[in-house]
Design a protein around this motif. Structure first.
Motif, PDB file in Angstrom:
ATOM      1  N   TYR A 151       1.153  -1.024   0.054  1.00  0.00           N
ATOM      2  CA  TYR A 151       0.094  -0.124  -0.393  1.00  0.00           C
ATOM      3  C   TYR A 151       0.845   1.263  -0.230  1.00  0.00           C
ATOM      4  CZ  TYR A 151      -3.884   3.122   1.183  1.00  0.00           C
ATOM      5  OH  TYR A 151      -5.006   4.121   1.649  1.00  0.00           O
ATOM      6  N   ALA A 152       0.477   2.483  -0.822  1.00  0.00           N
ATOM      7  CA  ALA A 152       1.275   3.216  -0.939  1.00  0.00           C
ATOM      8  C   ALA A 152       0.251   4.504  -0.827  1.00  0.00           C
ATOM      9  CB  ALA A 152       2.450   2.684  -1.699  1.00  0.00           C
ATOM     10  N   LYS A 153       1.007   5.788  -0.787  1.00  0.00           N
ATOM     11  CA  LYS A 153       0.816   6.816  -1.161  1.00  0.00           C
ATOM     12  C   LYS A 153       1.382   7.519  -2.291  1.00  0.00           C
ATOM     13  CE  LYS A 153      -0.343   8.315   3.913  1.00  0.00           C
ATOM     14  NZ  LYS A 153      -0.329   9.079   4.858  1.00  0.00           N
ATOM     15  N   THR A 154      -0.156   8.204  -2.931  1.00  0.00           N
ATOM     16  CA  THR A 154       1.105   9.098  -4.523  1.00  0.00           C
ATOM     17  C   THR A 154       1.691  10.340  -4.218  1.00  0.00           C
ATOM     18  OG1 THR A 154      -0.871  10.639  -4.669  1.00  0.00           O
ATOM     19  CG2 THR A 154      -1.509   8.654  -5.227  1.00  0.00           C
ATOM     20  N   ASP A 155       1.940  11.154  -3.007  1.00  0.00           N
ATOM     21  CA  ASP A 155       3.036  11.861  -2.691  1.00  0.00           C
ATOM     22  C   ASP A 155       4.487  11.151  -2.807  1.00  0.00           C
ATOM     23  OD1 ASP A 155       3.292  10.672  -0.180  1.00  0.00           O
ATOM     24  OD2 ASP A 155       2.029  12.851   0.864  1.00  0.00           O
ATOM     25  N   GLY A 156       5.073  10.104  -2.604  1.00  0.00           N
ATOM     26  CA  GLY A 156       6.064   8.705  -2.436  1.00  0.00           C
ATOM     27  C   GLY A 156       6.237   9.329  -0.785  1.00  0.00           C
ATOM     28  N   SER A 157       5.152   9.478  -0.015  1.00  0.00           N
ATOM     29  CA  SER A 157       6.172   9.812   1.100  1.00  0.00           C
ATOM     30  C   SER A 157       5.530   8.506   1.985  1.00  0.00           C
ATOM     31  CB  SER A 157       4.693  10.421   2.238  1.00  0.00           C
ATOM     32  OG  SER A 157       3.573  10.583   2.327  1.00  0.00           O
ATOM     33  N   HIS A 158       4.820   7.521   1.303  1.00  0.00           N
ATOM     34  CA  HIS A 158       4.057   6.484   2.752  1.00  0.00           C
ATOM     35  C   HIS A 158       4.684   5.245   1.604  1.00  0.00           C
ATOM     36  CE1 HIS A 158       2.755   3.497   5.402  1.00  0.00           C
ATOM     37  NE2 HIS A 158       1.846   3.357   4.194  1.00  0.00           N
ATOM     38  N   ILE A 159       5.347   3.550   1.209  1.00  0.00           N
ATOM     39  CA  ILE A 159       5.153   2.169   1.198  1.00  0.00           C
ATOM     40  C   ILE A 159       5.552   1.720   2.154  1.00  0.00           C
ATOM     41  CG2 ILE A 159       7.819   2.696   0.223  1.00  0.00           C
ATOM     42  CD1 ILE A 159       6.341   0.792  -1.598  1.00  0.00           C
ATOM     43  N   ALA A 160       4.161   0.860   2.415  1.00  0.00           N
ATOM     44  CA  ALA A 160       4.175  -0.548   3.141  1.00  0.00           C
ATOM     45  C   ALA A 160       3.627  -1.829   2.766  1.00  0.00           C
ATOM     46  CB  ALA A 160       3.683  -0.094   4.452  1.00  0.00           C
ATOM     47  N   ARG A 161       4.639  -3.164   2.990  1.00  0.00           N
ATOM     48  CA  ARG A 161       4.182  -3.855   2.496  1.00  0.00           C
ATOM     49  C   ARG A 161       3.089  -5.018   3.335  1.00  0.00           C
ATOM     50  NH1 ARG A 161       8.720  -5.500   3.760  1.00  0.00           N
ATOM     51  NH2 ARG A 161       9.590  -5.178   2.095  1.00  0.00           N
ATOM     52  N   VAL A 162       2.032  -4.806   2.970  1.00  0.00           N
ATOM     53  CA  VAL A 162       1.053  -5.628   3.127  1.00  0.00           C
ATOM     54  C   VAL A 162       0.653  -6.899   4.022  1.00  0.00           C
ATOM     55  CG1 VAL A 162      -1.284  -5.474   3.277  1.00  0.00           C
ATOM     56  CG2 VAL A 162      -0.644  -3.794   2.279  1.00  0.00           C
ATOM     57  N   HIS A 163       1.533  -7.742   2.937  1.00  0.00           N
ATOM     58  CA  HIS A 163       1.102  -9.087   2.889  1.00  0.00           C
ATOM     59  C   HIS A 163       2.085  -9.970   2.452  1.00  0.00           C
ATOM     60  CE1 HIS A 163      -0.032 -12.632   4.280  1.00  0.00           C
ATOM     61  NE2 HIS A 163      -0.798 -13.154   3.157  1.00  0.00           N
ATOM     62  N   SER A 164       2.995 -10.775   2.786  1.00  0.00           N
ATOM     63  CA  SER A 164       4.318 -11.520   2.433  1.00  0.00           C
ATOM     64  C   SER A 164       4.696 -12.642   3.346  1.00  0.00           C
ATOM     65  CB  SER A 164       5.254 -10.439   2.059  1.00  0.00           C
ATOM     66  OG  SER A 164       6.015  -9.945   2.945  1.00  0.00           O
ATOM     67  N   PRO A 165       5.202 -13.225   2.940  1.00  0.00           N
ATOM     68  CA  PRO A 165       5.016 -13.765   0.956  1.00  0.00           C
ATOM     69  C   PRO A 165       3.408 -14.036   0.374  1.00  0.00           C
ATOM     70  CG  PRO A 165       6.155 -16.133   2.182  1.00  0.00           C
ATOM     71  CD  PRO A 165       5.888 -14.898   3.282  1.00  0.00           C
ATOM     72  N   MET A 166       4.201 -13.945  -1.100  1.00  0.00           N
ATOM     73  CA  MET A 166       3.093 -14.537  -1.444  1.00  0.00           C
ATOM     74  C   MET A 166       3.672 -15.590  -2.639  1.00  0.00           C
ATOM     75  SD  MET A 166      -0.271 -12.214  -1.618  1.00  0.00           S
ATOM     76  CE  MET A 166      -1.424 -13.588  -2.208  1.00  0.00           C
ATOM     77  N   ILE A 167       2.988 -16.646  -3.386  1.00  0.00           N
ATOM     78  CA  ILE A 167       3.311 -16.871  -4.752  1.00  0.00           C
ATOM     79  C   ILE A 167       2.846 -16.301  -5.943  1.00  0.00           C
ATOM     80  CG2 ILE A 167       3.452 -19.328  -5.931  1.00  0.00           C
ATOM     81  CD1 ILE A 167       3.356 -20.398  -2.921  1.00  0.00           C
ATOM     82  N   THR A 168       3.551 -15.252  -6.452  1.00  0.00           N
ATOM     83  CA  THR A 168       3.963 -14.983  -7.494  1.00  0.00           C
ATOM     84  C   THR A 168       1.984 -13.973  -7.793  1.00  0.00           C
ATOM     85  OG1 THR A 168       2.590 -16.834  -8.649  1.00  0.00           O
ATOM     86  CG2 THR A 168       5.356 -16.151  -9.088  1.00  0.00           C
ATOM     87  N   PRO A 169       1.934 -12.989  -6.783  1.00  0.00           N
ATOM     88  CA  PRO A 169       0.025 -12.338  -6.542  1.00  0.00           C
ATOM     89  C   PRO A 169       0.558 -11.170  -8.202  1.00  0.00           C
ATOM     90  CG  PRO A 169       2.656 -11.433  -5.028  1.00  0.00           C
ATOM     91  CD  PRO A 169       3.306 -12.702  -5.414  1.00  0.00           C
ATOM     92  N   ASN A 170      -0.923 -11.213  -8.665  1.00  0.00           N
ATOM     93  CA  ASN A 170      -0.649 -10.993 -10.064  1.00  0.00           C
ATOM     94  C   ASN A 170      -1.836  -9.391  -9.710  1.00  0.00           C
ATOM     95  OD1 ASN A 170      -1.222 -10.212 -12.480  1.00  0.00           O
ATOM     96  ND2 ASN A 170       0.014 -12.283 -13.035  1.00  0.00           N
ATOM     97  N   GLY A 171      -2.970 -10.213 -10.350  1.00  0.00           N
ATOM     98  CA  GLY A 171      -4.111  -9.056 -10.235  1.00  0.00           C
ATOM     99  C   GLY A 171      -4.318  -8.986  -9.158  1.00  0.00           C
ATOM    100  N   ILE A 172      -5.152  -7.755  -8.457  1.00  0.00           N
ATOM    101  CA  ILE A 172      -5.118  -6.584  -7.149  1.00  0.00           C
ATOM    102  C   ILE A 172      -6.955  -6.217  -7.359  1.00  0.00           C
ATOM    103  CG2 ILE A 172      -4.205  -4.996  -6.782  1.00  0.00           C
ATOM    104  CD1 ILE A 172      -3.717  -5.704  -4.154  1.00  0.00           C
TER     105      ILE A 172
END
Length: 304
Positions: A151-172
């Motif tokens: 999950y991330a914000k558009t201004d470049g100020s925040h990015i966080a890993r919501v869930h891992s590990p996953m096996i080739t996550p694609n569509g969201i």
């Protein structure tokens, strides 16, 4: 359901966005571009992004946010192009912001908590103006990086890993009430759902499950990008079988719409006044198709 070919000659199209003016903005992964297709099928390049532009979405500022997977090695068999690995010049994945009016762009994320992004793939914005995206990971003949969604914000100020590990996550994608996020894994043919308790934060998971299992497709079907209908059903592009699987999240029941002649059907988006116009990327043959879908798609939180 009748499919009408809008255009051909695209260089592995993906990430379609139905714009209010009747055009479709999409990426060409092998061509490394963000492009626009008008209703008559004319193709115009908006920006040359390099790497491997993959998923795309309109943000609250009207800019196009692109998941760039960093590029692939390509092969072609019987007229079908497809990616098969990581190129020698691969430098990593990124999230890019593109101004569709003039093609200028910038990179806003290349890593999270010191870990580089490997293969950002698909993207969806929530009502708060932030975005979820998947990172498929990268693979060679000897290793596979685990994937995750972020999950991330558009201004470049925040990015966080919501869930891992996953096996080739694609569509969201997000449920109509924005309370659930859906993620499709390519190699497992599974769709997972996660309850959202806050923007970018999921509820607790069972210790023995990586999410809540919505469905597992049988046989050798690989899942790609997805979109959600207004009734909550999940439309996920299905590789090898070649088409769109429509999955009911409550029952796991699956309907199927075939895209004849292209096992690399990769994505679908919805638009039009009644949200029943569907555009489908047939990437292996480089085509964009249009159909009148039997159920309207979910109207996205932002569009151009």
């Amino acid at each position: 359901m009748k499919l009408t070919k809008v255009c051909e000659g695209l260089d592995f199209p993906e990430g379609p966005i139905a714009m209010a003016d009747g055009t479709v903005i999409l990426v060409e992964i092998r061509g490394q571009t963000l492009s626009r297709v008008d209703p008559e099928g004319k193709i115009d390049v908006i920006a040359k992004l390099g790497g491997g532009p993959n998923g795309a979405a309109v943000g609250p500022d009207g800019m196009i946010y692109v998941c760039n997977n960093g590029g692939f090695v390509w092969t072609e068999t019987d007229g079908i192009r497809r990616p098969i690995g990581t190129p020698e010049g691969y430098k990593g994945g990124s999230i890019q912001r593109v101004d569709p009016s003039n093609g200028s762009f910038e990179t806003i994320y290349e890593s999270c908590e010191g870990q580089p992004l490997r293969g950002p793939n698909d993207i969806v914005f929530d009502a708060n103006g932030g975005f979820y995206f998947t990172d498929l990971g990268k693979s060679t003949s000897t290793y596979v990086h685990h994937g995750a969604f972020y999950y991330a914000k558009t201004d470049g100020s925040h990015i966080a890993r919501v869930h891992s590990p996953m096996i080739t996550p694609n569509g969201i994608g997000l449920s109509p009430d924005n309370s659930t996020v859906y993620v499709a894994e390519t190699r497992t043919s599974r769709i997972w759902s996660f309850d959202l308790v806050a923007p970018g934060e999921i509820g607790p998971l069972s210790f023995d499950m990586p999410g809540r299992l919505v469905a597992t497709l049988p046989d050798y079907q690989l899942l790609d990008s997805l979109a959600v209908q207004a009734d909550g059903k999940i439309c996920v592009a299905t590789l090898m079988r070649g088409g769109i699987s429509i999955v009911c999240p409550e029952s796991g029941e699956v309907e199927f719409v075939e895209v004849e002649g292209d096992p690399y059907t990769t994505n679908i988006c919805f638009g039009g006044e009644d949200m029943s116009d569907a555009w489908i990327t047939a990437s292996g043959t480089g085509c964009l198709y249009h159909a009148r879908w039997k159920s309207p798609g979910l109207r996205l939180n932002y569009n151009g």
